[in-house]
Design an enzyme around this catalytic site. Sequence first.
Site, mmCIF file in Angstrom:
data_model
loop_
_atom_site.group_PDB
_atom_site.id
_atom_site.type_symbol
_atom_site.label_atom_id
_atom_site.label_comp_id
_atom_site.label_asym_id
_atom_site.label_seq_id
_atom_site.Cartn_x
_atom_site.Cartn_y
_atom_site.Cartn_z
ATOM 1 N N HIS A 99 46.673 67.899 39.074
ATOM 2 C CA HIS A 99 47.739 68.621 39.786
ATOM 3 C C HIS A 99 47.056 69.724 40.586
ATOM 4 C CE1 HIS A 99 49.645 67.431 35.902
ATOM 5 N NE2 HIS A 99 50.770 67.317 36.574
ATOM 6 N N ASP A 102 46.042 72.726 38.544
ATOM 7 C CA ASP A 102 44.989 72.531 37.526
ATOM 8 C C ASP A 102 43.640 72.940 38.089
ATOM 9 O OD1 ASP A 102 46.973 71.083 36.207
ATOM 10 O OD2 ASP A 102 46.182 69.155 36.882
ATOM 11 N N GLU A 230 56.766 58.702 38.144
ATOM 12 C CA GLU A 230 56.449 58.625 36.710
ATOM 13 C C GLU A 230 57.704 58.947 35.910
ATOM 14 O OE1 GLU A 230 52.859 60.727 35.535
ATOM 15 O OE2 GLU A 230 53.668 60.982 33.529
ATOM 16 N N GLU A 266 54.035 55.979 31.565
ATOM 17 C CA GLU A 266 53.354 56.689 30.472
ATOM 18 C C GLU A 266 53.921 56.241 29.131
ATOM 19 O OE1 GLU A 266 52.433 60.779 31.017
ATOM 20 O OE2 GLU A 266 52.716 61.240 28.900
ATOM 21 N N ASP A 294 49.815 55.984 32.606
ATOM 22 C CA ASP A 294 49.309 57.164 31.899
ATOM 23 C C ASP A 294 49.129 56.743 30.446
ATOM 24 O OD1 ASP A 294 49.042 58.781 34.044
ATOM 25 O OD2 ASP A 294 50.518 60.275 33.432
ATOM 26 N N ASP A 305 56.864 65.164 23.449
ATOM 27 C CA ASP A 305 55.763 64.501 24.140
ATOM 28 C C ASP A 305 54.431 65.001 23.581
ATOM 29 O OD1 ASP A 305 54.659 62.948 26.106
ATOM 30 O OD2 ASP A 305 55.000 64.373 27.728
ATOM 31 N N ASP A 307 51.460 63.472 23.675
ATOM 32 C CA ASP A 307 50.302 63.139 24.533
ATOM 33 C C ASP A 307 49.015 62.914 23.741
ATOM 34 O OD1 ASP A 307 51.697 63.175 26.889
ATOM 35 O OD2 ASP A 307 51.122 65.210 27.451
ATOM 36 N N ASP A 337 46.407 60.522 30.162
ATOM 37 C CA ASP A 337 47.238 61.731 30.163
ATOM 38 C C ASP A 337 47.413 62.098 28.691
ATOM 39 O OD1 ASP A 337 48.884 63.793 30.584
ATOM 40 O OD2 ASP A 337 50.411 62.708 31.724
HETATM 41 C C1 XUL Z 1 54.202 65.238 31.763
HETATM 42 C C2 XUL Z 1 53.304 64.312 32.489
HETATM 43 C C3 XUL Z 1 52.646 64.862 33.701
HETATM 44 C C4 XUL Z 1 52.467 63.851 34.771
HETATM 45 C C5 XUL Z 1 51.922 64.416 36.054
HETATM 46 O O1 XUL Z 1 54.830 64.668 30.686
HETATM 47 O O2 XUL Z 1 53.110 63.210 32.079
HETATM 48 O O3 XUL Z 1 51.433 65.417 33.321
HETATM 49 O O4 XUL Z 1 51.612 62.829 34.375
HETATM 50 O O5 XUL Z 1 52.655 65.478 36.536
HETATM 51 CO CO CO Z 2 51.865 61.641 32.658
#
Ligand code: XUL
Ligand code: CO
Length: 443
Positions: A99, A102, A230, A266, A294, A305, A307, A337
């Site tokens: 992003h 970032d 996404e 994702e 993702d 989430d 991740d 991600d």
């Molecule tokens: C948030 C997410 C983000 C996107 C990009 O849940 O997945 O990081 O991948 O903005």
């Molecule tokens: Co993502």
Amino acid sequence: MAYFENINQIKFEGPTSNNPFSFKYYNPEEQVNGQSMQDLLRFSVAYWHTFTADGSDPFGAGTMQRSWNHLNGMDLAKARVEASFEFFEKLNAPYFCFHDVDVAPEADTLSETNKNLDIIVDLIKENLKSSKTKLLWNTANMFTHPRYVHGAATSNNADVFAYAAAKVKKGLEVAKELGSENYVFWGGREGYETLLNTNMKLEQDNLARFFHMAVDYAKEIGYDGQFLIEPKPKEPTKHQYDFDVATGLAFLQKYNLQDYFKFNIEANHATLAGHTFEHELRVARINGMLGSVDANQGDTLLGWDTDEFPTDLYSTTLAMYEILKNGGLGKGGLNFDAKVRRGSFEADDLFHSHIAGMDAFAIGLKVANRLLEDKVLEDFIDNRYASFTKGIGLEIIEGKTDFKKLEEYALGLAPIKNQSGRQERLKAIVNQYLIETLTKVTV
Ligand code: XUL
Ligand code: CO
């Protein structure tokens, strides 16, 4: 300067290696179905989780021990770029994603923020020249800053819509400058908290207007990367408009955007939507809309989430099955991600986690490829739907019948017989393929 001093180049050493800093299953050069693993898997490192995040959560401060922690502002941003390219090289990562915020700090004004970004983009460009790693996608963060409190492209405030447009305009210019293969839209704040204060129709119409302007601007500047949406159902916003692939697809079709976008799917977002990862991949695939992934995993015991790095082999197998059936990911890739847990705060954990994810997908690829080679599920499914290849079924498919004729046919039917769906048997076969594949690569 070396940021990961004690780490050497990570190489494939096979499953019998005791070296934690080696790939056990991911062998970049190895051919699977006529293509190298590297080209099929197209792994990508997420800049935000790996170089920007500090491990803080709503209850506690950051924990991550990083060799750039003592720096601030633009010095910190520059150090992270240098560290990231060292990391990509040591991991042999073909792609990365970021992003805007970032990589470069936001300043007080948009023009100063853009200046910061320009400096860092130049530095990234310089590093890209001597690196094998490329940019899979970039995006604009339109969720962290308080200005996005009511949304970005779906804000009630037209000034915020304009600001967000300026951010994406810049993002597309950066994408072109760095040769980004895709541009991602994740609408973290594009949704609503309560209908009591929301004009849903206007918000959705505006989101579509925003996307059309993005398409037009990409054309204008000659950026030919793939646009990706996404989907995510919730978090941070209670109800997000791009809830899941099916919802996103209906939106794109309604607003005539379906030819310009695909989906970035994702795994953890699928879980939050009440779907499996493979469900979302399947919906996108059968509609010709599977763009990128993702790659992470959620925790079924938690409703948010998380991740996590993907390590569930059953899930990576079924995901790779969809991806192979799709003929690969085209311009897309498998972007981690994913973040190391707050307790995994050493820099070494960044390598352990990526190695774990890359090996898990390499296994998934191999198992899925064998399932496809042997047509295990295909043959079963073909047989299950055989009634549509002849007789009345074929007439239905070919549009040669109607309700009256079908009633006539049904009236003449003897008691109907169905066949078992054999779910448990099929699951056992997938397990067998998993275990056999692992045994084969171990001996
Ligand atoms: C948030 C997410 C983000 C996107 C990009 O849940 O997945 O990081 O991948 O903005
Ligand atoms: Co993502």
